[in-house]
Design an enzyme around this catalytic site. Structure first.
Site, PDB file in Angstrom:
ATOM      1  CG  ASP A  31      -1.998  -1.193   1.044  1.00 39.65           C
ATOM      2  OD1 ASP A  31      -2.002  -1.912   0.216  1.00 39.65           O
ATOM      3  OD2 ASP A  31      -2.713  -1.199   2.077  1.00 39.65           O
ATOM      4  CE1 TYR A  34      -2.353   2.161  -7.003  1.00 36.34           C
ATOM      5  CE2 TYR A  34      -3.243   3.544  -5.098  1.00 36.34           C
ATOM      6  CZ  TYR A  34      -3.241   3.292  -6.469  1.00 36.34           C
ATOM      7  OH  TYR A  34      -4.460   3.639  -7.207  1.00 36.34           O
ATOM      8  CG  ASP A  35      -0.574   5.229   0.020  1.00 36.74           C
ATOM      9  OD1 ASP A  35      -1.629   4.990  -0.866  1.00 36.74           O
ATOM     10  OD2 ASP A  35      -0.497   5.112   1.189  1.00 36.74           O
ATOM     11  CB  SER A  80     -10.486  10.736  -0.459  1.00 34.41           C
ATOM     12  OG  SER A  80      -9.499   9.956   0.007  1.00 34.41           O
ATOM     13  CD  GLU A 112      -8.675  14.965  13.947  1.00 29.83           C
ATOM     14  OE1 GLU A 112      -9.115  13.736  13.504  1.00 29.83           O
ATOM     15  OE2 GLU A 112      -9.216  15.860  13.968  1.00 29.83           O
ATOM     16  CE  LYS A 114      -4.788   8.479   6.129  1.00 29.95           C
ATOM     17  NZ  LYS A 114      -5.596   7.339   6.004  1.00 29.95           N
ATOM     18  CG  ASP A 116      -4.910   0.850   8.583  1.00 30.66           C
ATOM     19  OD1 ASP A 116      -5.719   1.152   7.796  1.00 30.66           O
ATOM     20  OD2 ASP A 116      -4.001   0.033   8.776  1.00 30.66           O
ATOM     21  NE  ARG A 135     -14.431   8.288   0.988  1.00 30.76           N
ATOM     22  CZ  ARG A 135     -13.892   8.005  -0.139  1.00 30.76           C
ATOM     23  NH1 ARG A 135     -13.091   6.697  -0.341  1.00 30.76           N
ATOM     24  NH2 ARG A 135     -13.404   8.911  -1.028  1.00 30.76           N
ATOM     25  CE1 TYR A 228     -12.981  11.364   9.754  1.00 32.65           C
ATOM     26  CE2 TYR A 228     -12.189   9.485  11.355  1.00 32.65           C
ATOM     27  CZ  TYR A 228     -12.428  10.046  10.078  1.00 32.65           C
ATOM     28  OH  TYR A 228     -12.739   9.160   8.938  1.00 32.65           O
ATOM     29  CE  LYS A 293      -9.207  15.868  10.208  1.00 29.15           C
ATOM     30  NZ  LYS A 293     -10.118  15.207  10.868  1.00 29.15           N
ATOM     31  CE  LYS A 317      -1.791   7.036   4.041  1.00 29.93           C
ATOM     32  NZ  LYS A 317      -1.647   5.878   3.042  1.00 29.93           N
ATOM     33  CB  CYS A 411       8.567 -33.918  16.600  1.00 31.95           C
ATOM     34  SG  CYS A 411       9.674 -32.544  17.477  1.00 31.95           S
ATOM     35  CB  CYS A 414      11.734 -35.964  19.895  1.00 30.93           C
ATOM     36  SG  CYS A 414       9.777 -35.716  19.713  1.00 30.93           S
ATOM     37  CB  CYS A 429       5.591 -32.391  19.245  1.00 28.63           C
ATOM     38  SG  CYS A 429       7.108 -33.552  19.967  1.00 28.63           S
ATOM     39  CB  CYS A 434       9.736 -33.422  22.455  1.00 20.56           C
ATOM     40  SG  CYS A 434      10.568 -32.425  21.303  1.00 20.56           S
TER      41      CYS A 434
HETATM   42  S1  IVH Z   1     -10.477  13.525   8.065  1.00 21.55           S
HETATM   43  C1  IVH Z   1     -12.360  15.936   4.862  1.00 21.55           C
HETATM   44  N1  IVH Z   1      -9.656  12.148  10.056  1.00 21.55           N
HETATM   45  O1  IVH Z   1      -8.425   8.186   6.030  1.00 21.55           O
HETATM   46  C2  IVH Z   1     -11.939  14.989   6.101  1.00 21.55           C
HETATM   47  N2  IVH Z   1      -9.728  10.795   8.304  1.00 21.55           N
HETATM   48  O2  IVH Z   1      -6.896   8.607   3.531  1.00 21.55           O
HETATM   49  C3  IVH Z   1     -11.632  13.769   5.396  1.00 21.55           C
HETATM   50  N3  IVH Z   1      -9.169   8.578   8.428  1.00 21.55           N
HETATM   51  O3  IVH Z   1     -11.087   8.370   4.107  1.00 21.55           O
HETATM   52  C4  IVH Z   1     -11.195  12.912   6.428  1.00 21.55           C
HETATM   53  N4  IVH Z   1      -8.572   8.974  10.486  1.00 21.55           N
HETATM   54  O4  IVH Z   1     -11.320   7.228   6.316  1.00 21.55           O
HETATM   55  C5  IVH Z   1      -9.909  12.077   8.759  1.00 21.55           C
HETATM   56  N5  IVH Z   1      -8.703  11.693  11.955  1.00 21.55           N
HETATM   57  C6  IVH Z   1      -9.043  11.324  10.848  1.00 21.55           C
HETATM   58  C7  IVH Z   1      -8.737   9.978  10.010  1.00 21.55           C
HETATM   59  C8  IVH Z   1      -9.203   9.865   8.842  1.00 21.55           C
HETATM   60  C9  IVH Z   1      -8.558   8.024   9.619  1.00 21.55           C
HETATM   61  C10 IVH Z   1      -9.351   7.894   7.153  1.00 21.55           C
HETATM   62  C11 IVH Z   1     -10.643   8.448   6.538  1.00 21.55           C
HETATM   63  C12 IVH Z   1     -10.448   8.844   4.866  1.00 21.55           C
HETATM   64  C13 IVH Z   1      -8.875   8.427   5.019  1.00 21.55           C
HETATM   65  C14 IVH Z   1      -8.172   9.124   4.021  1.00 21.55           C
END
Ligand code: IVH
Length: 763
Positions: A31, A34-35, A80, A112, A114, A116, A135, A228, A293, A317, A411, A414, A429, A434
């Site tokens: 991932d 990819y990002d 997103s 905040e 992030k 998962d 979503r 959030y 933010k 990230k 095993c 033994c 075993c 053993c």
């Molecule tokens: S804010 C406009 N806050 O991360 C605000 N997203 O990679 C958009 N995510 O789809 C989201 N923790 O599912 C926000 N503290 C957090 C988050 C968060 C996880 C996820 C969220 C979003 C994805 C984007």
């Protein structure tokens, strides 16, 4: 390379990876990788908007819609986030934003974790939760209201504290559903206890759980939701900042991460990032970064969006914890319980700060399920303190010469033939002697969490085993100074200290000793319950011996019926099912007899379970009555264990086979002879005053229900959950409801707590 060429190249690559991930379910990059590609393309398009083509992957709104759930439109697009991977990425992000704002504007930020997990959108009307959705594609989501309602941290009504005033007429909030690390561990412990394969990944488990059709399943998955973001609010206070809105969400009773921080400017936030990254594994949930933010909500609105990403927020990230590498070999680890754990030998690979060359492969079932082969490229995860583990193979990278991985039959230490006990996924075993098992057992036995014998390290144990001075746990207590003299690092003082430590260990509480013996599934909690209810390790020994004898009898009796298997060609499924039941009585039959009150009752239940088999049974096979009698003997012998709350069939089977083993019985005898304490201090004398009596407990009592249950069990009685004609007594506390009514209507005698005591005292 021209930007236009690079953009075309990135588009092509991303399309490929998208297809592999979403269609083939066989990604060949992590991932994180990819990002990075995605971010590069997004940055190029931001700089040269003319390069943005309609088919660019950045123009696709990700979708996780499922086919079989109803759809609901979101009241506003569920956006997103763009990604940043370095402090400079963040500075460039702020510069781009600053150009869109009045010169000299200063920006404060809220940071905040992030989370998962899985994005969710909750709608409250007049304070009542009316909808929960995923979503989806950002415009339409899956309606998962039924499942959302099972999540304890989601308020069904806001404000949770009515003193907090009126709720907004309408509130749409966004958040994340996940499984806390501790809950994930507990969930997997349950899976294992039930003989099921553990889950590999918390995020996928959370996602699968939320999209269940049957919310009873969702309810068992220990989901947690954090909120959030306010998406829409009609009525309610004027909120000027992100910081205020988090506070308002808290006021309403939502679960909001307590870890959020506000920084006066970007450099302050950037300076805090290394600390966030260092602490990522101390957080109770999995995170893949932090979200920054812009605190001022008016400015965030002004900044608007690029594509599906708001400009006013971005995700920083953390470096990926997943990498791909080659699986060179599989080695076999034998644990103290004999459990076989396959371990991957990997081409060394650098991931989250260290070089990894070994990883766990969990068990052979999972290897087969994921179709991992020798020589495969595999995706490996290393996260915090946990042992690195293999997530799965990269199927597309196969050359054709990868070889299947077969479970071992013997095993490696033994050479004993491996076994897989009733209903367990793992191989074991079975050889108590053993050398590897003995070493692992002793290493565990003396460790801090177990008998806590200081001064005896793994190296010393190895030497003592090699010299055949100790062959089991009991030999430790017969260790004499002369055995240690001359060993490296053992001066006189050290030998004295060790002798004193061993002497002291003889008087550890019985539950601690029990937990140190390494019975599969018996850790300190279960050990305490066993000692509390049974009073001593001897009682456990007796129950197990009798159970094993009766199990032998049962198996011998059932054998002629089991022979049906070889005489039937293409056995019908129901017959096969019945055969399995008969073959594994502890896991398949005893549990269905838990509520049975006598041999007739067992026969009745058994006739249902074995009917298909009896339809084809050969002449001369034992009758159903004979089988029922033998099973009833077994059920009674094992009842003190099966009655204990939380003791499932796998655990009970593991306990009786441990204590029923003559080698183990000798060990216990040896420990006792060496002067090790085997009784709990408050040994509950078992009376049989309540034998053959079945109780149901209801209402509020003066002490926790488990204690009343323990009392009944300790005196030979049985506790079940529902009232029937077979109930001997209903123990009713205050506010007893439907069970009381039922007992009255069918004439079951009713007792209060005093009545129960009088019954036990026999007055
Ligand atoms: S804010 C406009 N806050 O991360 C605000 N997203 O990679 C958009 N995510 O789809 C989201 N923790 O599912 C926000 N503290 C957090 C988050 C968060 C996880 C996820 C969220 C979003 C994805 C984007």
């Amino acid at each position: 390379m021209q930007p236009s060429e690079r953009a075309a190249q990135l588009r092509a690559e991303l399309h490929q990876h998208n297809y592999r991930y979403h269609v083939l379910h066989a990604p060949i990059i992590s991932d994180g990788e990819y990002d990075r590609l995605y971010a590069e393309l997004a940055a190029l398009e931001e700089q040269y908007p003319e390069l943005r083509t309609p088919d660019s992957p950045t123009q696709r709104v990700g979708s996780d819609l499922s086919d079989d759930l109803p759809k609901v439109p979101h009241p506003a697009p569920i956006l997103s986030l763009s990604n940043a991977f370095s402090a400079d990425d963040l500075r460039r992000w702020q510069e781009r934003n600053a150009r869109l704002l009045l010169p000299g504007t200063s920006l404060a930020y809220v940071l905040e974790p992030k989370l998962d997990g899985l994005s969710i959108v909750l709608t409250y009307e007049d304070g009542v939760l009316v909808r929960g959705a995923t979503r989806g594609n950002g415009e339409v989501g899956d309606d998962v209201t039924h499942n959302i309602r099972t999540i304890p941290s989601v308020p069904l009504r806001i404000p949770v504290d009515p003193a907090r005033g009126q709720p907004p007429a309408r509130l749409v909030v966004r958040g994340e559903v996940l499984i806390l690390k501790a809950d994930f561990a507990a969930l997997n412990a349950e899976q294992i206890a039930q003989g099921l394969t553990p889950y590999v990944n918390a995020r996928n488990t959370a996602s699968g759980s939320l999209k269940q059709k049957d919310s009873r399943i969702t309810a068992t998955r220990r989901l947690t939701a954090y909120l959030y973001e306010i998406v829409v609010m009609d009525g309610g206070p004027d909120l000027e900042s992100e910081w205020q809105s988090l506070d308002y969400l808290r006021t309403l009773g939502f679960n909001v991460v307590p870890q959020a921080q506000r920084y006066d400017d970007l450099e302050a936030a950037i300076a805090a990032l290394p600390g966030w990254e260092a602490r990522r594994h101390d957080l109770p949930f999995e995170v893949d970064g932090v979200v920054l933010k812009v605190d001022d909500l008016a400015m965030r609105r002004e900044l608007g969006f690029v594509g599906k990403d708001p400009r006013g927020a971005t995700a920083f990230k953390f470096p990926s914890e997943e990498v791909t590498t080659r699986l060179l070999d599989v080695t076999i680890n034998v644990g103290r319980t004999g459990k076989i754990t396959p371990t991957a030998v990997l081409e060394p690979v650098f991931v989250s700060g260290v070089t990894v060359s070994n990883a766990s492969l969990h068990n052979y079932d999972l290897i087969a399920e994921l179709d991992i082969r020798l020589g495969d490229r595999v995706l490996v995860k290393r996260s915090g303190e946990v042992i690195p583990y293999v997530l799965g193979p990269v199927v597309d990278a196969r050359q054709g010469d990868e070889a299947p991985i077969r479970p071992p039959t013997h095993c490696p230490y033994c050479q004993a033939a491996l076994v897989s006990p009733d209903s367990a996924v793992d191989l074991f075993c079975p050889n108590v002697r053993c050398p590897e098992r003995v070493y692992r057992s002793l290493e565990f036995f003396v460790s801090k969490g177990a008998m806590d014998i200081e001064g005896l390290g793994p190296q010393t144990i190895k030497i003592l085993i090699e010299r055949q001075i100790i062959r089991d746990e009991a030999d430790l207590f017969n260790l004499r100074p002369q055995h240690l003299e001359g060993l490296e690092g053992f001066a006189e003082k050290k030998i004295q200290n060790l002798m004193a430590a061993i002497e002291q260990a003889k008087t550890r509480p019985a539950a601690q000793l029990l937990a140190s013996l390494g019975v599969d599934g018996v850790g300190s909690t279960n050990a305490q319950a066993l000692v509390k209810y049974l009073g001593s390790i001897d009682a456990l020994l007796e129950i197990s011996t009798q159970t094993m004898q009766r199990l032998d009898n049962f198996k011998r009796l059932a054998q002629p019926l089991l022979n049906v298997r070889s005489t039937l060609f293409g056995t019908a499924q129901e017959v096969a099912r019945a055969l399995t039941r008969l073959e594994k009585p502890l896991s398949e039959l005893v549990p269905s007899m838990r509520e049975a009150v006598g041999v007739d009752d067992v026969a009745k239940r058994l006739s249902r379970l074995l009917k298909p088999l009896y339809d084809v049974a050969p002449a001369g096979a034992p009758s159903l009555e004979q089988i029922a009698e033998s099973l009833w003997q077994l059920v009674q012998a094992i009842a003190p264990l099966t009655r204990l709350a939380g003791f499932g069939p796998t655990l009970v089977a593991s306990i009786v086979s441990w204590f029923g083993d003559p080698e183990r019985q000798q060990l216990i005898a040896k420990l006792k002879a060496a002067g090790v304490v085997m009784q709990s201090e408050s040994a509950q004398a078992l009376s049989d005053k309540l034998q053959n009596l079945t109780f149901v407990i209801t209402g509020t009592l003066s002490q926790p229900r488990e204690q009343i249950e323990a009392l009944i069990v300790a005196h030979g009685g049985k506790v079940t959950s529902s009232v029937s004609k077979k109930t001997s007594y209903l123990i009713a506390g205050n506010d007893a409801g439907s069970k009381l009514a039922k007992a009255q209507s069918i004439g079951v005698p009713i007792l209060d707590e005093d009545g129960l005591r009088r019954l036990i005292e026999g007055t």
